[in-house]
Motif scaffolding. Structure first.
Motif, PDB file in Angstrom:
ATOM      1  N   ARG A 154       0.002   1.996  -6.728  1.00 29.49           N
ATOM      2  CA  ARG A 154      -0.418   0.592  -6.645  1.00 29.49           C
ATOM      3  C   ARG A 154       0.425  -0.184  -5.643  1.00 29.49           C
ATOM      4  N   ARG A 155       1.692   0.174  -5.517  1.00 27.89           N
ATOM      5  CA  ARG A 155       2.567  -0.565  -4.604  1.00 27.89           C
ATOM      6  C   ARG A 155       2.370  -0.160  -3.163  1.00 27.89           C
ATOM      7  N   SER A 172      -4.235  -1.581  -2.528  1.00 28.37           N
ATOM      8  CA  SER A 172      -4.085  -3.010  -2.827  1.00 28.37           C
ATOM      9  C   SER A 172      -5.431  -3.586  -3.220  1.00 28.37           C
ATOM     10  N   MET A 173      -5.402  -4.765  -3.803  1.00 27.35           N
ATOM     11  CA  MET A 173      -6.663  -5.328  -4.290  1.00 27.35           C
ATOM     12  C   MET A 173      -6.797  -6.804  -3.913  1.00 27.35           C
ATOM     13  N   ALA A 195      -2.684  -8.674   0.048  1.00 33.35           N
ATOM     14  CA  ALA A 195      -3.027  -7.265  -0.102  1.00 33.35           C
ATOM     15  C   ALA A 195      -2.573  -6.448   1.102  1.00 33.35           C
TER      16      ALA A 195
END
Lengths: 277, 405
Positions: free
Chosen positions: B103-104, B108-109, B177
């Motif tokens: 996630r890092r 990204s979102m 993001a």
């Protein structure tokens, strides 16, 4: 059908706790007493006029000129009426109970927000604490902590902690799902999410809870005075029992002034924080 | 290899979700599962392969499971079954630590309602992803500023998000993001909350950014126009399942079933079809021929003009029948009557932009590639035909040998 001996059970439980947990209660007692005495010492250290000047400056920093005027005039009046030491005692008691409520209440509120099980158990306990008449737990408090300021603080905490817990929980629950999702999506750890997103956003609600806690503990001062807590509450209590209407009004007025100043201070403290953000 | 692969990914909601996955495979449908097991099917056995660098659009109406699907790609929602492979690594088998790392650094979102942190400034919002990785302040500020510059928000970094318009807020969301420099960007209805005009601008900007970034973008939308505009490929979802995957053209011209057909029937084709779709095979002639040959050719084919090209098919200009017969009488050459400033367009130009050009020009529209080589011709009738839904004859090939000479 025989009566359930609930009264006997409770007495047995209280008796057992009094016999076996004395070390714990003594420890709690000395800690609380130390804090209260520390605050009282601090508040009595400067001359009342110096105290009022400092209060005025603080009031000007967190609020507007109206709060400054009210605080200064109100405390001058208390001084003039001759309730200064009692008011400082009460202020110490209120601040100590509020401090303990926040130190215990905020983590409990966070715990409830994270664990549905915890919130299911704690919510009815909070209802119990708030609705059970205060006199009922005043007696065991005296049994465990003897007479004086400590059982007063304990009773105040029991009565005043629920809003802090409830509004911490509510504040965290109110943080929009998309924001916590965003925190997760960028790979936050649970503490990072809590301290960088949830708590800052819950702060307005949480501060409202702390404000309520302070107000509720102030409302306990007269009851606390019945078990030997010194302060303005004791003056009210004495005036009432001796039917001294005038003195009762004076002491009551001191409570009101203290209440309004504390209320406006905590409210403005939060607002100025929000402006700064 | 695909950067992201989904194999039989399902999400079921309900207390008996785990046990009901097998029933789905036995052919139980959504209604039966809901009725007999109180299980709601969110996503139904989705298989997808997403290639690095493409904009992959997942489209469907609300309730089709597209938002659930995209949230499983970074495990904001835990899948009930299936495999989600990021660079071949199964996301579902990762522990918390590994998942956080993905996630890092990798995924990204961008959120529909922006999801900016209101207690943080624009810059602090963009820095968030770096801050939680404990990147030092000067470095993360530098990266965040670069990211803000990329989305055109330089100078706004100290504002609070609520001081910004919707479009600008979503740019902050995009910058946030991008600050992590992820390989995969998940965009969940990212432009749906914006006004139509702003939305168009954002789509254009995203495409422009993508030219240089070359990220893998997974874009969720319920808007077919948007999907067709920005998608390299589109997956159409219905009731949790993927109904069709294909390029925008394939979805439009070869709908897999009646559902897709109904979905696309209201599409404004003028925003989808390009010059390449509607162009016809051009009639051409070499410049060394005489006017008489040209006239003869036009008579034979029943047309009133010809494109003149050189040996490498480069377009030189166009001649009309009128000019050619005039030239024949006065003894001029084709070069003398060549119209060189006739309109030319690139094959990628959308046909709604072609109408104005064709209506202002007396000669037909030439479609030329990057090297000025003639690829086709567009006549008004073909434009209208394409809009009416006729499949244009796609017989044009750049090497068609029908040059007189």
């Amino acid at each position: 059908m025989p009566k359930i001996p609930l009264d006997e059970w409770i007495e047995a439980l209280v008796g057992w706790m009094g016999d076996h947990l004395t070390v714990l209660f003594d420890f709690i007692s000395s800690v609380i007493e130390g804090i209260v005495n520390g605050f009282t010492w601090l508040f009595m250290l400067p001359h009342p006029f110096l105290f009022i000047v400092i209060l005025g400056i603080l009031a000007f920093l967190v609020g507007r000129i109206s709060l400054t005027l009210f605080s200064v005039i109100g405390f001058l009046l208390i001084y003039n009426l001759g309730y200064w030491p009692q008011t400082m005692d009460t202020l110490s008691l209120v601040i100590t109970s509020a401090l303990i409520s926040v130190i215990l209440g905020v983590p409990i509120g966070i715990w409830c927000a994270y664990s549905r099980g915890a919130s299911r158990i704690i919510t009815p306990i909070l209802d119990f604490m708030q609705t059970m008449p205060a006199f009922v737990y005043l007696l065991p408090a005296v049994t465990f902590f003897s007479l004086g300021v400590v059982p007063g603080v304990i009773a105040s905490v029991i009565f005043a902690i629920p809003p802090t817990i409830r509004l911490t929980l509510l504040g965290i629950q109110q943080v929009s799902g998309e924001l916590t999702e965003a925190a997760d999506a960028f790979g936050s750890t649970a503490p990072q999410k809590l301290f960088k997103v949830q708590l800052p956003l819950a702060m307005p609600t949480l501060m409202a809870g702390i404000n309520q806690t302070i107000m509720l503990s102030l409302s306990m001062v007269v009851i606390a005075s019945m078990i030997g807590a010194q302060g303005i509450g004791a003056e009210v209590y004495r005036a009432v029992t001796q039917l001294q209407i005038g003195k009762g009004f004076e002491a009551g007025l001191a409570v009101v002034i203290l209440a309004i100043v504390l209320d406006r201070f905590t409210q403005n403290l939060f607002k100025s924080k929000k402006r700064g953000a | 290899m695909s950067i992201l692969q989904l194999k039989q990914v399902s999400k079921l909601f309900g207390t008996q979700a785990e046990q009901s996955v097998g029933l789905l495979e036995q052919g139980w449908n959504k209604e039966k599962l809901a009725k007999e097991k109180s299980v709601t099917v969110g996503v139904n056995r989705v298989n997808l392969s997403i290639e690095a660098g493409e904009i992959f659009v997942i489209m469907g109406l609300s309730g089709s499971g597209k938002s659930t699907l995209v949230r499983m790609l970074n495990r904001l929602i835990e899948p009930t079954a299936g495999e989600i492979l990021v660079h071949g690594q199964d996301l579902r088998k990762m522990n918390k630590e590994q998942l956080r790392k993905v996630r890092r650094q990798t995924i990204s979102m961008v959120f529909q309602k922006f999801a900016l942190f209101p207690h943080r400034s624009v810059l602090e919002n963009v820095e968030y992803g770096l801050e939680i990785q404990k990147v030092r302040k000067p470095e993360r500020t530098e990266k965040a500023m670069k990211s803000l510059e990329l989305v055109g928000l330089k100078g706004w970094e100290n504002k609070s998000p609520d001081e910004l318009s919707g479009g600008m807020q979503q740019r902050v969301g995009l910058a946030r993001a991008l600050a992590n420099d992820p390989e995969i960007l998940l965009m969940d209805e990212a432009f749906s909350a914006l006004d139509p005009l702003i939305r168009r601008d954002m789509q254009d900007e995203l495409l422009e950014l993508q030219e240089t970034m070359k990220k893998t973008i997974i874009f969720i939308t319920h808007d077919l126009d948007e999907a067709l505009r920005i998608g390299d490929r589109i997956a159409l979802m219905k009731d949790g399942a993927v109904v069709q995957v294909g390029t925008p053209e394939e979805i439009l011209t070869q709908p897999a079933n009646a559902y897709v057909e109904r979905f696309v029937e209201d599409v404004d084709l003028s925003k989808v079809l390009t010059a390449a779709h509607v162009m016809r095979r051009p009639e051409t002639i070499m410049p060394d021929r005489g006017p008489r040959v040209a006239l003869e050719l036009m008579r034979e084919r029943g047309i009133s003009n010809l494109f003149v090209i050189d040996r490498s098919k480069r377009l030189l200009g166009v001649i009309t029948a009128e000019d050619a017969s005039e030239a024949m009488r006065s003894g001029k050459t084709l070069a003398d009557i060549l119209i060189t400033d006739g309109p030319r367009v690139h094959p990628d130009v959308l046909i709604n932009e072609l109408f104005e050009i064709t209506s202002m020009s007396k000669v037909p529209l030439a479609v030329v590639d990057d090297n000025d080589r003639l690829a086709g011709v567009i006549v008004r009738g073909a434009l209208l035909g394409a809009l009416a839904g006729e499949n244009s004859p796609k017989e044009v090939s750049p090497n068609a040998e029908n040059t007189a000479g």
